[in-house]
Structures are given as C-alpha cells and as structure tokens.
Design a protein around this motif. Structure first.
Motif, PDB file in Angstrom:
ATOM      1  N   LEU A 101      42.221  46.390  44.668  1.00 56.83           N
ATOM      2  CA  LEU A 101      43.081  47.344  45.372  1.00 56.83           C
ATOM      3  C   LEU A 101      42.448  48.740  45.402  1.00 56.83           C
ATOM      4  O   LEU A 101      42.586  49.470  46.386  1.00 56.83           O
ATOM      5  N   LYS A 102      41.750  49.079  44.326  1.00 56.38           N
ATOM      6  CA  LYS A 102      41.059  50.372  44.314  1.00 56.38           C
ATOM      7  C   LYS A 102      40.029  50.439  45.439  1.00 56.38           C
ATOM      8  O   LYS A 102      39.937  51.455  46.147  1.00 56.38           O
ATOM      9  N   GLN A 103      39.278  49.365  45.618  1.00 56.74           N
ATOM     10  CA  GLN A 103      38.262  49.362  46.675  1.00 56.74           C
ATOM     11  C   GLN A 103      38.899  49.419  48.063  1.00 56.74           C
ATOM     12  O   GLN A 103      38.374  50.072  48.974  1.00 56.74           O
ATOM     13  N   ILE A 104      40.045  48.751  48.214  1.00 54.92           N
ATOM     14  CA  ILE A 104      40.774  48.814  49.486  1.00 54.92           C
ATOM     15  C   ILE A 104      41.150  50.256  49.807  1.00 54.92           C
ATOM     16  O   ILE A 104      40.987  50.734  50.944  1.00 54.92           O
ATOM     17  N   MET A 105      41.646  50.966  48.785  1.00 54.68           N
ATOM     18  CA  MET A 105      42.048  52.357  48.996  1.00 54.68           C
ATOM     19  C   MET A 105      40.830  53.253  49.263  1.00 54.68           C
ATOM     20  O   MET A 105      40.884  54.150  50.107  1.00 54.68           O
ATOM     21  N   ILE A 106      39.728  52.987  48.562  1.00 53.27           N
ATOM     22  CA  ILE A 106      38.496  53.764  48.784  1.00 53.27           C
ATOM     23  C   ILE A 106      38.023  53.597  50.227  1.00 53.27           C
ATOM     24  O   ILE A 106      37.692  54.577  50.908  1.00 53.27           O
ATOM     25  N   ASP A 107      38.036  52.349  50.687  1.00 48.96           N
ATOM     26  CA  ASP A 107      37.552  52.081  52.040  1.00 48.96           C
ATOM     27  C   ASP A 107      38.479  52.669  53.098  1.00 48.96           C
ATOM     28  O   ASP A 107      38.007  53.254  54.093  1.00 48.96           O
ATOM     29  N   LYS A 108      39.774  52.531  52.908  1.00 48.41           N
ATOM     30  CA  LYS A 108      40.714  52.993  53.930  1.00 48.41           C
ATOM     31  C   LYS A 108      40.731  54.518  54.031  1.00 48.41           C
ATOM     32  O   LYS A 108      40.765  55.075  55.145  1.00 48.41           O
ATOM     33  N   TYR A 109      40.725  55.180  52.863  1.00 52.44           N
ATOM     34  CA  TYR A 109      40.893  56.634  52.868  1.00 52.44           C
ATOM     35  C   TYR A 109      39.575  57.384  52.631  1.00 52.44           C
ATOM     36  O   TYR A 109      39.588  58.592  52.439  1.00 52.44           O
ATOM     37  N   ARG A 110      38.458  56.644  52.620  1.00 54.51           N
ATOM     38  CA  ARG A 110      37.130  57.243  52.443  1.00 54.51           C
ATOM     39  C   ARG A 110      37.081  58.120  51.187  1.00 54.51           C
ATOM     40  O   ARG A 110      36.658  59.286  51.230  1.00 54.51           O
ATOM     41  N   LEU A 111      37.529  57.530  50.103  1.00 53.49           N
ATOM     42  CA  LEU A 111      37.628  58.277  48.854  1.00 53.49           C
ATOM     43  C   LEU A 111      36.282  58.366  48.147  1.00 53.49           C
ATOM     44  O   LEU A 111      35.438  57.471  48.259  1.00 53.49           O
ATOM     45  N   THR A 112      36.111  59.403  47.389  1.00 52.48           N
ATOM     46  CA  THR A 112      34.959  59.566  46.509  1.00 52.48           C
ATOM     47  C   THR A 112      35.445  59.496  45.075  1.00 52.48           C
ATOM     48  O   THR A 112      36.655  59.424  44.808  1.00 52.48           O
ATOM     49  N   LYS A 113      34.507  59.537  44.148  1.00 55.19           N
ATOM     50  CA  LYS A 113      34.883  59.538  42.741  1.00 55.19           C
ATOM     51  C   LYS A 113      35.802  60.706  42.428  1.00 55.19           C
ATOM     52  O   LYS A 113      36.735  60.596  41.627  1.00 55.19           O
ATOM     53  N   GLU A 114      35.552  61.833  43.086  1.00 60.83           N
ATOM     54  CA  GLU A 114      36.336  63.039  42.822  1.00 60.83           C
ATOM     55  C   GLU A 114      37.729  62.964  43.448  1.00 60.83           C
ATOM     56  O   GLU A 114      38.678  63.568  42.930  1.00 60.83           O
ATOM     57  N   THR A 115      37.874  62.236  44.542  1.00 63.33           N
ATOM     58  CA  THR A 115      39.165  62.194  45.241  1.00 63.33           C
ATOM     59  C   THR A 115      39.947  60.905  45.006  1.00 63.33           C
ATOM     60  O   THR A 115      41.054  60.739  45.534  1.00 63.33           O
ATOM     61  N   LEU A 116      39.404  59.980  44.216  1.00 64.28           N
ATOM     62  CA  LEU A 116      40.049  58.680  43.996  1.00 64.28           C
ATOM     63  C   LEU A 116      41.481  58.817  43.505  1.00 64.28           C
ATOM     64  O   LEU A 116      42.389  58.098  43.948  1.00 64.28           O
ATOM     65  N   ALA A 117      41.720  59.743  42.575  1.00 67.68           N
ATOM     66  CA  ALA A 117      43.045  59.891  41.977  1.00 67.68           C
ATOM     67  C   ALA A 117      44.109  60.312  42.983  1.00 67.68           C
ATOM     68  O   ALA A 117      45.316  60.198  42.704  1.00 67.68           O
ATOM     69  N   GLU A 118      43.690  60.776  44.144  1.00 64.81           N
ATOM     70  CA  GLU A 118      44.663  61.137  45.175  1.00 64.81           C
ATOM     71  C   GLU A 118      45.414  59.901  45.677  1.00 64.81           C
ATOM     72  O   GLU A 118      46.534  60.016  46.183  1.00 64.81           O
ATOM     73  N   ARG A 119      44.796  58.746  45.545  1.00 66.76           N
ATOM     74  CA  ARG A 119      45.384  57.520  46.090  1.00 66.76           C
ATOM     75  C   ARG A 119      45.534  56.384  45.076  1.00 66.76           C
ATOM     76  O   ARG A 119      46.290  55.449  45.310  1.00 66.76           O
ATOM     77  N   PHE A 120      44.800  56.471  43.942  1.00 68.68           N
ATOM     78  CA  PHE A 120      44.801  55.331  43.008  1.00 68.68           C
ATOM     79  C   PHE A 120      44.814  55.832  41.565  1.00 68.68           C
ATOM     80  O   PHE A 120      43.971  56.641  41.172  1.00 68.68           O
ATOM     81  N   ALA A 121      45.780  55.341  40.784  1.00 68.03           N
ATOM     82  CA  ALA A 121      45.946  55.784  39.396  1.00 68.03           C
ATOM     83  C   ALA A 121      45.125  54.919  38.449  1.00 68.03           C
ATOM     84  O   ALA A 121      45.012  53.699  38.633  1.00 68.03           O
ATOM     85  N   ASP A 122      44.576  55.513  37.416  1.00 70.15           N
ATOM     86  CA  ASP A 122      43.838  54.789  36.374  1.00 70.15           C
ATOM     87  C   ASP A 122      44.833  54.292  35.335  1.00 70.15           C
ATOM     88  O   ASP A 122      45.454  55.078  34.623  1.00 70.15           O
ATOM     89  N   THR A 123      45.008  52.971  35.244  1.00 69.22           N
ATOM     90  CA  THR A 123      45.988  52.397  34.306  1.00 69.22           C
ATOM     91  C   THR A 123      45.360  51.370  33.370  1.00 69.22           C
ATOM     92  O   THR A 123      46.037  50.478  32.876  1.00 69.22           O
ATOM     93  N   ARG A 124      44.076  51.498  33.116  1.00 71.03           N
ATOM     94  CA  ARG A 124      43.408  50.525  32.238  1.00 71.03           C
ATOM     95  C   ARG A 124      44.011  50.490  30.842  1.00 71.03           C
ATOM     96  O   ARG A 124      43.893  49.494  30.137  1.00 71.03           O
ATOM     97  N   ASP A 125      44.652  51.573  30.429  1.00 75.50           N
ATOM     98  CA  ASP A 125      45.181  51.646  29.071  1.00 75.50           C
ATOM     99  C   ASP A 125      46.464  50.837  28.880  1.00 75.50           C
ATOM    100  O   ASP A 125      47.053  50.857  27.811  1.00 75.50           O
ATOM    101  N   THR A 126      46.925  50.112  29.897  1.00 73.57           N
ATOM    102  CA  THR A 126      48.143  49.313  29.732  1.00 73.57           C
ATOM    103  C   THR A 126      47.853  47.875  29.292  1.00 73.57           C
ATOM    104  O   THR A 126      48.783  47.115  29.038  1.00 73.57           O
ATOM    105  N   LEU A 127      46.604  47.475  29.212  1.00 74.78           N
ATOM    106  CA  LEU A 127      46.283  46.110  28.785  1.00 74.78           C
ATOM    107  C   LEU A 127      46.548  45.956  27.287  1.00 74.78           C
ATOM    108  O   LEU A 127      46.131  46.791  26.486  1.00 74.78           O
ATOM    109  N   CYS A 128      47.226  44.886  26.903  1.00 76.31           N
ATOM    110  CA  CYS A 128      47.632  44.656  25.512  1.00 76.31           C
ATOM    111  C   CYS A 128      46.424  44.293  24.647  1.00 76.31           C
ATOM    112  O   CYS A 128      45.617  43.432  25.016  1.00 76.31           O
ATOM    113  N   TYR A 129      46.344  44.916  23.464  1.00 80.70           N
ATOM    114  CA  TYR A 129      45.201  44.665  22.579  1.00 80.70           C
ATOM    115  C   TYR A 129      45.162  43.204  22.135  1.00 80.70           C
ATOM    116  O   TYR A 129      44.092  42.593  22.042  1.00 80.70           O
ATOM    117  N   ALA A 130      46.331  42.620  21.818  1.00 81.00           N
ATOM    118  CA  ALA A 130      46.358  41.241  21.324  1.00 81.00           C
ATOM    119  C   ALA A 130      45.933  40.266  22.413  1.00 81.00           C
ATOM    120  O   ALA A 130      45.189  39.307  22.150  1.00 81.00           O
TER     121      ALA A 130
END
Length: 410
Positions: free
Chosen positions: A258-287
């Motif tokens: 989904l991140k790549q879909i948003m990058i392609d559609k909105y021509r996002l860069t590393k600096e502008t990615l957060a405008e359209r896509f949130a970083d939620t990697r920290d929600t994965l359960c440790y166990a």
C-alpha cells in the motif's frame, strides 16, 4: 518482564527448565536456533520461543484470581478467554459461563445480567459497543479486563494516527474477536477498513488508483468498513495496523504494498511519504514475531515431520502450521490424545476446518527427527505430554529426566 501466577497444572518441569536455560544463555534473544532433545530413537527439536505469551499469562492470572476472590458470585466470560480448549474448559468447570461464542453470537442475553455480576473481558479485548452495554447495566469491566497489552498498543497507535487524519487499514480476520475489537476502536476515531490478506489488499489498491469504479467497494468490502466510509476521499491517507496474531511478514508485505501504491499515485519522496502514509511498524506483537521467527529458524533443521500443538481456532497457531506446511509434513493437534497409536494420528486441517486421520505418521527408521512448537495460548504441559506420548512408542528411549539433565549441563 513481569512473572505471572499461572496454575501449576499448565506448567511443564521439562520445558520450564529448557526455557530458563535458553534465556540465561541468550538474554538478548539473538539465538533463534531450536533446542535438541535427544531421546535416542527420537530426536525432538523444540522451537526457541513457543507457548504462553505475556498477554495470555496475564489473562489467565486475572481470570483464576477473580474466581478465587469472588466465591458465590456469578462470573461470566464475554467469550473464550483465549483460543485453547483446555483453559476454557478449566474455567467452565469452575463455574464461569460464556456470554457469547467466538463469533459474537449471544449465548446468554445481556438482559439477564445484574450490576452484581462479574464479566471478564478476554485477552482479545472487546468492542466499544459491548463495553457501553455492560456499563449501562452497571457492570464495570476495568478490574476484570484481561485485554492483552499488545492489543491495546494497536488501539493506541490507531488513535494516534487517526488524530493525524489517516484512514486505518486493519490486516486481520474480520470475524475474529480481536479484529472486531480493533475495528471498533479504530472506527471510533477514523474511517477504517479490514483486509483479510494480500489478495484483498490488491483489490483495495485498485480503488485507490481508480482502476475499479468506486461504487464496487461497498459490495466487495461489505461488513469490513466503518459507517459513512467515503471511498472518494477516505483512501487518500493510510496507516496499516494488524490483528496481532497474523503473520508478521504478511502484515509488513501489505503495508509495503500500500505504501508503494501511495508513492506511485502521489509521486511521493522519502521526505513527503508521511503526507500520505503512516509508519506503523511498531504495532507488530513481539511474541508473534518471536514465535514465527523461531519456527522459520527451526525449519532449517532436516526432519521427518513437524508437530504444532494448540487450539484449532487459534489464529497465531494456525500461522505457525502454515509456515511448517511449506517445508514438510505437519500435524496440527490440540493435545496428546490425538496421537491414537504408533501408527495413527488425528490432526486438524485448518484450511478445510476438519480433522483428518493419518496412518503411518511415524517412520520406521530411527532416529525419527521431529520439529515441535505450540501456539501462544497453549500450556507447556500439553507439549510435554505430546513428547511423552511419542517417545513412549519406542524402546530404549533415554528418560526425560536424563534428557533434561543433559541439556542443562551444556
């Protein structure tokens, strides 16, 4: 990490000693290699991490303590405490009653409850609607809420990204208790939609890109989106969270897609990615991560077959089975009694939801090499019973106490 007061009959002296020794030698949890238990004619490779997780032990401690501290009171479980038949049966045998089944269907009407009753919220959590209903009756669930802290972490993260006006995409099984609860909490704060898997994610992406007409979304994702979801604007900013028991690699793949879909559609860069896509990697359960990584590492060991022990309706356990099935014959059982004899085993096919009888599962040449793990809601005692059942079919096996002593002396 906190130590919980879990009933001794769920513990295994053998496995407790193994886990304690592995933890002492690997405090930073960098070694995911399995533990070899050499019984002579049978060699069992135990996954590095398996069995009760933090959230399950927390739930069990609260449940049994509640029973002990409230003699004579009516105690209800909203639904199964965890997805393990032994634990749920033990609670039922102590007088606890279920209000709902695992699909949310009512068994006992809420109207029969009184403010003097106790209702335990299971480890999966519950919806805001059910919480409100119980509170209206006069039942306050805070003291008896066993929701896993890592499930609550997902809810909290959803709330944070909702405040930043992201729509929340939940990777999970729409009918699972945890996903229903997470969806309820997420949808209270932001537009939300559930995707079952990568295939559904690909279809969702077609609505983002405009490849599919917007009107089709409401039928294709019926029952999986929040009230007043507006397909025209609610897929412009996304954040992905998950049911904590899903395959971590699948959730990450869905987020990456989904991140790549948003990058392609909105021509996002590393600096502008957060405008359209949130970083939620920290929600994965440790166990979930630890158990799945342990199985992946265990599967590097050549073996005749794998045994996975756990509840048949356990999501996290079924994903461990899924990983094992990719490499070798795998038998999914919920207790040692499913091993009927030296020749036959009754095991569960979670794809077709039926038990299968397989003959000749133990090969004749020795040593027989077996990979073994269990789900996060499975008591270690059940795993030890499976080990004893299998080793009991062979003559001249090394006694369990000797195997344990040999391992601890290493």
């Amino acid at each position: 990490m906190k130590q919980f007061d879990v009933p001794v009959f769920y513990r295994s002296p053998l496995i407790s000693a193994i886990k304690r020794k592995r933890k002492e030698k690997d405090k930073l949890k960098k070694d995911f290699a399995p533990t070899l238990l050499d019984f002579g004619p049978v060699q069992i490779y135990l996954a590095r991490h398996f069995g009760f997780c933090y959230g399950v032990e927390n739930a069990i401690e609260i449940a049994f303590r509640t029973i002990d501290e409230n003699p004579g009171k009516r105690i209800y479980l909203l639904s199964e405490m965890i997805h393990n038949p032994q634990v749920n049966q033990d609670l039922l045998s102590r007088g606890v009653r279920f209000l709902q089944d695992t699909h949310g269907r009512q068994i006992i009407p809420f109207e029969e409850l009184t403010p003097n009753d106790i209702v335990l919220i299971p480890a999966f959590g519950t919806t805001l609607e059910i919480e409100k209903k119980l509170n209206t009756i006069g039942i306050h669930t805070e003291k008896y809420n066993t929701t896993c802290p890592f499930v609550e972490k997902v809810w909290n993260r959803s709330e944070v990204i909702a405040r930043k006006e992201y729509t929340i995409v939940i990777h999970g099984k729409p009918t699972h208790e945890e996903t229903r609860a997470t969806f309820s909490h997420a949808a209270f704060n932001a537009p939300s939609v559930v995707v079952k898997n990568m295939a559904q994610t690909v279809e969702l992406a077609k609505y983002i890109t405009g490849e599919k007409p917007a009107a089709g979304f409401y039928q294709e994702f019926k029952g999986q989106y929040s009230v007043n979801f507006d397909i025209a604007k609610d897929l412009e900013r996304l954040g992905v969270v998950n049911q904590t028991t899903m395959l971590a690699s699948d959730t990450q793949a869905i987020a990456d897609y989904l991140k790549q879909i948003m990058i392609d559609k909105y021509r996002l860069t590393k600096e502008t990615l957060a405008e359209r896509f949130a970083d939620t990697r920290d929600t994965l359960c440790y166990a979930t991560n630890d158990n799945q990584t342990s199985v992946t590492e265990m599967l590097r060991t050549p073996a005749d077959f794998a045994v996975v022990v756990g509840g048949y309706n356990s999501s996290n356990t079924s994903h461990l089975v899924e990983l094992c099935e990719e490499k070798l014959p795998t038998y999914f059982i919920n207790n040692a009694e499913k091993i009927l004899s030296r020749r036959e085993i009754l095991h569960y096919n979670f794809h077709t939801k039926e038990e299968l009888l397989t003959a000749g599962f133990l090969p004749d040449p020795t040593p027989v090499k077996i990979l073994m793990t269990s789900g996060a809601s499975c008591p270690d005692a059940l795993v030890e019973q499976v080990i004893e059942k299998i080793t009991g079919f062979f003559s001249n096996t090394v006694p369990t106490a000797t195997v344990a002593a040999n391992f601890l002396s290493q």
